[in-house]
Scaffold this motif. Structure first.
Motif, PDB file in Angstrom:
ATOM      1  N   LEU A  48       0.692  -1.106   0.122  1.00 37.45           N
ATOM      2  CA  LEU A  48       0.057   0.210  -0.070  1.00 37.45           C
ATOM      3  C   LEU A  48       0.829   1.058  -0.025  1.00 37.45           C
ATOM      4  O   LEU A  48       1.899   1.124   0.506  1.00 37.45           O
ATOM      5  CB  LEU A  48      -0.983  -0.012   1.238  1.00 37.45           C
ATOM      6  CG  LEU A  48      -1.823   1.163   1.606  1.00 37.45           C
ATOM      7  CD1 LEU A  48      -3.192   0.406   1.927  1.00 37.45           C
ATOM      8  CD2 LEU A  48      -1.276   2.257   2.211  1.00 37.45           C
ATOM      9  N   VAL A  49       0.509   2.419  -0.755  1.00 39.35           N
ATOM     10  CA  VAL A  49       1.001   3.575  -0.750  1.00 39.35           C
ATOM     11  C   VAL A  49      -0.046   4.786  -0.623  1.00 39.35           C
ATOM     12  O   VAL A  49      -1.008   4.585  -1.160  1.00 39.35           O
ATOM     13  CB  VAL A  49       1.931   3.673  -2.179  1.00 39.35           C
ATOM     14  CG1 VAL A  49       2.281   5.315  -1.944  1.00 39.35           C
ATOM     15  CG2 VAL A  49       2.858   2.818  -2.136  1.00 39.35           C
ATOM     16  N   ILE A  50       0.173   5.654   0.296  1.00 39.52           N
ATOM     17  CA  ILE A  50      -0.716   6.889   0.567  1.00 39.52           C
ATOM     18  C   ILE A  50       0.263   7.964   0.152  1.00 39.52           C
ATOM     19  O   ILE A  50       1.475   8.096   0.903  1.00 39.52           O
ATOM     20  CB  ILE A  50      -1.574   6.607   1.688  1.00 39.52           C
ATOM     21  CG1 ILE A  50      -2.312   7.884   1.755  1.00 39.52           C
ATOM     22  CG2 ILE A  50      -0.614   6.603   2.936  1.00 39.52           C
ATOM     23  CD1 ILE A  50      -3.500   7.998   2.919  1.00 39.52           C
ATOM     24  N   ALA A  51      -0.213   8.824  -0.386  1.00 37.07           N
ATOM     25  CA  ALA A  51       0.608  10.275  -0.316  1.00 37.07           C
ATOM     26  C   ALA A  51      -0.470  11.509  -0.455  1.00 37.07           C
ATOM     27  O   ALA A  51      -1.455  11.541  -0.946  1.00 37.07           O
ATOM     28  CB  ALA A  51       1.663  10.334  -1.363  1.00 37.07           C
ATOM     29  N   ALA A  58       4.109   9.757  -8.749  1.00 34.98           N
ATOM     30  CA  ALA A  58       4.903   9.364  -7.421  1.00 34.98           C
ATOM     31  C   ALA A  58       4.444   8.383  -6.856  1.00 34.98           C
ATOM     32  O   ALA A  58       5.317   7.352  -6.387  1.00 34.98           O
ATOM     33  CB  ALA A  58       5.050  10.847  -6.565  1.00 34.98           C
ATOM     34  N   VAL A  59       3.206   8.064  -6.617  1.00 29.95           N
ATOM     35  CA  VAL A  59       2.688   6.880  -5.892  1.00 29.95           C
ATOM     36  C   VAL A  59       2.538   5.704  -6.817  1.00 29.95           C
ATOM     37  O   VAL A  59       3.253   4.687  -6.369  1.00 29.95           O
ATOM     38  CB  VAL A  59       1.159   7.065  -5.511  1.00 29.95           C
ATOM     39  CG1 VAL A  59       0.418   5.889  -5.253  1.00 29.95           C
ATOM     40  CG2 VAL A  59       1.071   8.312  -4.498  1.00 29.95           C
ATOM     41  N   LYS A  64       5.409   0.320  -7.805  1.00 20.53           N
ATOM     42  CA  LYS A  64       6.263  -0.521  -8.732  1.00 20.53           C
ATOM     43  C   LYS A  64       7.255  -1.079  -7.854  1.00 20.53           C
ATOM     44  O   LYS A  64       7.654  -2.284  -7.923  1.00 20.53           O
ATOM     45  CB  LYS A  64       6.796   0.264  -9.907  1.00 20.53           C
ATOM     46  CG  LYS A  64       5.489   0.444 -10.875  1.00 20.53           C
ATOM     47  CD  LYS A  64       6.281   1.132 -12.225  1.00 20.53           C
ATOM     48  CE  LYS A  64       5.106   1.548 -13.264  1.00 20.53           C
ATOM     49  NZ  LYS A  64       5.751   2.160 -14.151  1.00 20.53           N
ATOM     50  N   VAL A  65       7.850  -0.331  -7.038  1.00 17.32           N
ATOM     51  CA  VAL A  65       9.216  -1.016  -6.170  1.00 17.32           C
ATOM     52  C   VAL A  65       8.358  -1.983  -5.323  1.00 17.32           C
ATOM     53  O   VAL A  65       9.120  -3.140  -4.938  1.00 17.32           O
ATOM     54  CB  VAL A  65       9.727   0.241  -5.139  1.00 17.32           C
ATOM     55  CG1 VAL A  65      10.707  -0.364  -4.151  1.00 17.32           C
ATOM     56  CG2 VAL A  65      10.127   1.539  -6.082  1.00 17.32           C
ATOM     57  N   LEU A  66       7.594  -1.524  -4.568  1.00 12.95           N
ATOM     58  CA  LEU A  66       6.574  -2.551  -3.666  1.00 12.95           C
ATOM     59  C   LEU A  66       6.212  -3.979  -4.576  1.00 12.95           C
ATOM     60  O   LEU A  66       6.330  -5.141  -4.020  1.00 12.95           O
ATOM     61  CB  LEU A  66       5.471  -1.883  -3.131  1.00 12.95           C
ATOM     62  CG  LEU A  66       5.803  -0.735  -2.130  1.00 12.95           C
ATOM     63  CD1 LEU A  66       4.472  -0.059  -1.250  1.00 12.95           C
ATOM     64  CD2 LEU A  66       6.906  -1.308  -1.172  1.00 12.95           C
ATOM     65  N   GLU A  67       5.621  -3.760  -5.821  1.00 16.21           N
ATOM     66  CA  GLU A  67       5.053  -4.786  -6.295  1.00 16.21           C
ATOM     67  C   GLU A  67       6.144  -6.027  -6.965  1.00 16.21           C
ATOM     68  O   GLU A  67       6.101  -6.937  -6.975  1.00 16.21           O
ATOM     69  CB  GLU A  67       4.237  -4.444  -7.459  1.00 16.21           C
ATOM     70  CG  GLU A  67       3.042  -3.558  -7.284  1.00 16.21           C
ATOM     71  CD  GLU A  67       1.979  -4.780  -6.670  1.00 16.21           C
ATOM     72  OE1 GLU A  67       2.190  -5.833  -6.544  1.00 16.21           O
ATOM     73  OE2 GLU A  67       0.746  -4.170  -6.242  1.00 16.21           O
ATOM     74  N   ASN A 316      -3.524  10.524  -2.793  1.00 12.94           N
ATOM     75  CA  ASN A 316      -3.525   9.326  -3.694  1.00 12.94           C
ATOM     76  C   ASN A 316      -3.150   8.177  -2.815  1.00 12.94           C
ATOM     77  O   ASN A 316      -2.512   8.236  -1.742  1.00 12.94           O
ATOM     78  CB  ASN A 316      -2.582   9.563  -4.693  1.00 12.94           C
ATOM     79  CG  ASN A 316      -3.053   9.923  -6.058  1.00 12.94           C
ATOM     80  OD1 ASN A 316      -3.152  10.985  -6.138  1.00 12.94           O
ATOM     81  ND2 ASN A 316      -2.958   9.041  -6.946  1.00 12.94           N
ATOM     82  N   VAL A 317      -3.752   7.311  -2.896  1.00 15.05           N
ATOM     83  CA  VAL A 317      -3.687   5.886  -2.371  1.00 15.05           C
ATOM     84  C   VAL A 317      -3.671   4.819  -3.402  1.00 15.05           C
ATOM     85  O   VAL A 317      -4.298   4.690  -4.416  1.00 15.05           O
ATOM     86  CB  VAL A 317      -4.942   5.467  -1.527  1.00 15.05           C
ATOM     87  CG1 VAL A 317      -4.763   4.006  -0.770  1.00 15.05           C
ATOM     88  CG2 VAL A 317      -5.246   6.474  -0.308  1.00 15.05           C
ATOM     89  N   TYR A 318      -2.495   4.005  -3.381  1.00 11.12           N
ATOM     90  CA  TYR A 318      -2.427   2.656  -3.976  1.00 11.12           C
ATOM     91  C   TYR A 318      -2.792   1.407  -3.088  1.00 11.12           C
ATOM     92  O   TYR A 318      -1.946   1.303  -2.384  1.00 11.12           O
ATOM     93  CB  TYR A 318      -0.986   2.788  -4.636  1.00 11.12           C
ATOM     94  CG  TYR A 318      -0.882   1.432  -5.433  1.00 11.12           C
ATOM     95  CD1 TYR A 318      -1.048   1.080  -6.790  1.00 11.12           C
ATOM     96  CD2 TYR A 318      -0.274   0.100  -4.862  1.00 11.12           C
ATOM     97  CE1 TYR A 318      -0.858  -0.162  -7.416  1.00 11.12           C
ATOM     98  CE2 TYR A 318      -0.044  -1.073  -5.340  1.00 11.12           C
ATOM     99  CZ  TYR A 318      -0.358  -1.242  -6.846  1.00 11.12           C
ATOM    100  OH  TYR A 318      -0.140  -2.428  -7.467  1.00 11.12           O
TER     101      TYR A 318
END
Length: 334
Positions: A48-51, A58-59, A64-67, A316-318
């Motif tokens: 998960l990413v939140i910004a 950016a998110v 992509k780094v996490l996946e 933004n939330v991924y």
């Protein structure tokens, strides 16, 4: 670095021993219950990413780094670097609006899942200050470097000096000088600091925050963004939070730390963000209509929250392989 133990063993006799033992038992029971409530990773959302703000690219970069199996620390650094290189943003990295003397100075901090922290403040001529902050965290015995010292350190680590004042920002500054009025305007660009939090596939949380600060600030001014507990705070057992907006008001309530502590007590990220905004707007004599503050937060389960004083703040939330920009709820609906 091992976690500091704030509750030390005490020795006493008679009634004093009973009282101390009784108190410690009560604290231990509460801590265990709270820890169980906030650290359970059953059905946790990850990665998960939140910004803060509309920071799609950016998110996406962090996601992509996490996946690919990368860790949260790498993800937030890479994500923030995207905004630092975005010259059109005028509030982060190269192209940021200068102070009233025409100098672009950058602030940033980063915090990992172990509670380690690094920051740089008032840095000139170095674009990717988020990466310099990480170097401070990993390669020095310190947590914070300032001004010329931070710039010299960056150069010693291979970062190249460059002029951060773009032609567009220079023209905006020259126009401002015609009246030289300093009045923070709510969401003047609909974007300022980028604060980012990420949870990787291991369930670990890291965060980062980077900014060029308030436009046309006094030389030497530093806001909340690089200050631990103000612009950013992460506790891997609980969650993380980040702030945007008028840093002076965030610092007065140690907003990001407050949100994490509220989550530790059992509040959801949304409830914690709302209470943190309440701590600002409910202060006697505080004219909150003149400034904006917004918060984002995530807990160990991957639940997210966001809240601001005024409308127009978004984030933004991924998660679940989708990257969405969401309009934040807000306090001032009058």
């Amino acid at each position: 670095m091992k976690r500091r133990n704030f509750i030390k063993k005490a020795s006493a006799t008679g009634l004093g021993l009973v009282a101390v033992s009784s108190t410690l038992m009560s604290c231990d029971d509460t801590t265990k219950d709270d820890k169980k409530a906030v650290t359970s990773t059953k059905n946790a959302v990850k990665p998960l990413v939140i910004a803060t703000w509309k920071t799609d690219l950016a998110v996406e970069t962090a996601a992509k780094v996490l996946e690919k199996g990368g860790n949260a620390l790498d993800a937030v650094e890479e994500g923030c670097r995207i905004e630092e290189a975005n010259e059109k943003g005028q509030s982060v990295g190269k192209g940021g609006l200068p102070d009233r003397d025409g100098n672009v100075t950058l602030d940033a901090c980063i915090m990992d899942e172990k509670g380690n922290y690094g920051a740089v403040l008032g840095v000139k001529n170095i674009k990717h200050v988020i990466s310099v902050a990480r170097k401070v965290m990993e390669d020095t015995p310190h947590v914070m470097l300032v001004g010329d010292g931070a710039e010299q350190f960056a150069v010693s680590k291979g970062f190249e000096r460059e002029n951060l004042l773009t032609e567009a920002s220079k023209k905006a500054w020259e126009k401002w000088k015609e009246k030289s009025e300093y009045k923070p305007i709510i969401n003047i660009e609909n974007h300022d600091t980028i604060g980012m939090l990420a949870i990787d596939k291991n369930g670990d949380i890291s965060g980062a925050c980077t900014t060029s600060g308030l436009a046309y600030k006094m030389a030497g001014r530093v806001g909340d963004s690089p200050i631990i507990g103000g612009g950013l705070f992460v506790d891997n057992e609980v969650g993380g939070a980040s702030a945007t907006g008028l840093g002076e008001e965030v610092l007065k309530t140690v907003g990001s730390f407050l949100i994490v502590e509220l989550m530790r007590q059992g509040k959801t990220p949304q409830e914690a963000c709302e209470e943190a905004i309440g701590r600002i707007v409910n202060k006697p004599g505080k004219n909150y209509k003149d400034f904006q503050v917004g918060y984002i937060a995530v807990n160990k389960q991957g639940e997210t929250g966001a809240y601001s004083i005024h409308e127009w703040f978004s984030y933004n939330v991924y998660k679940n392989k989708e990257n969405k920009n969401i309009k934040s709820d807000f306090f001032n609906k009058a």
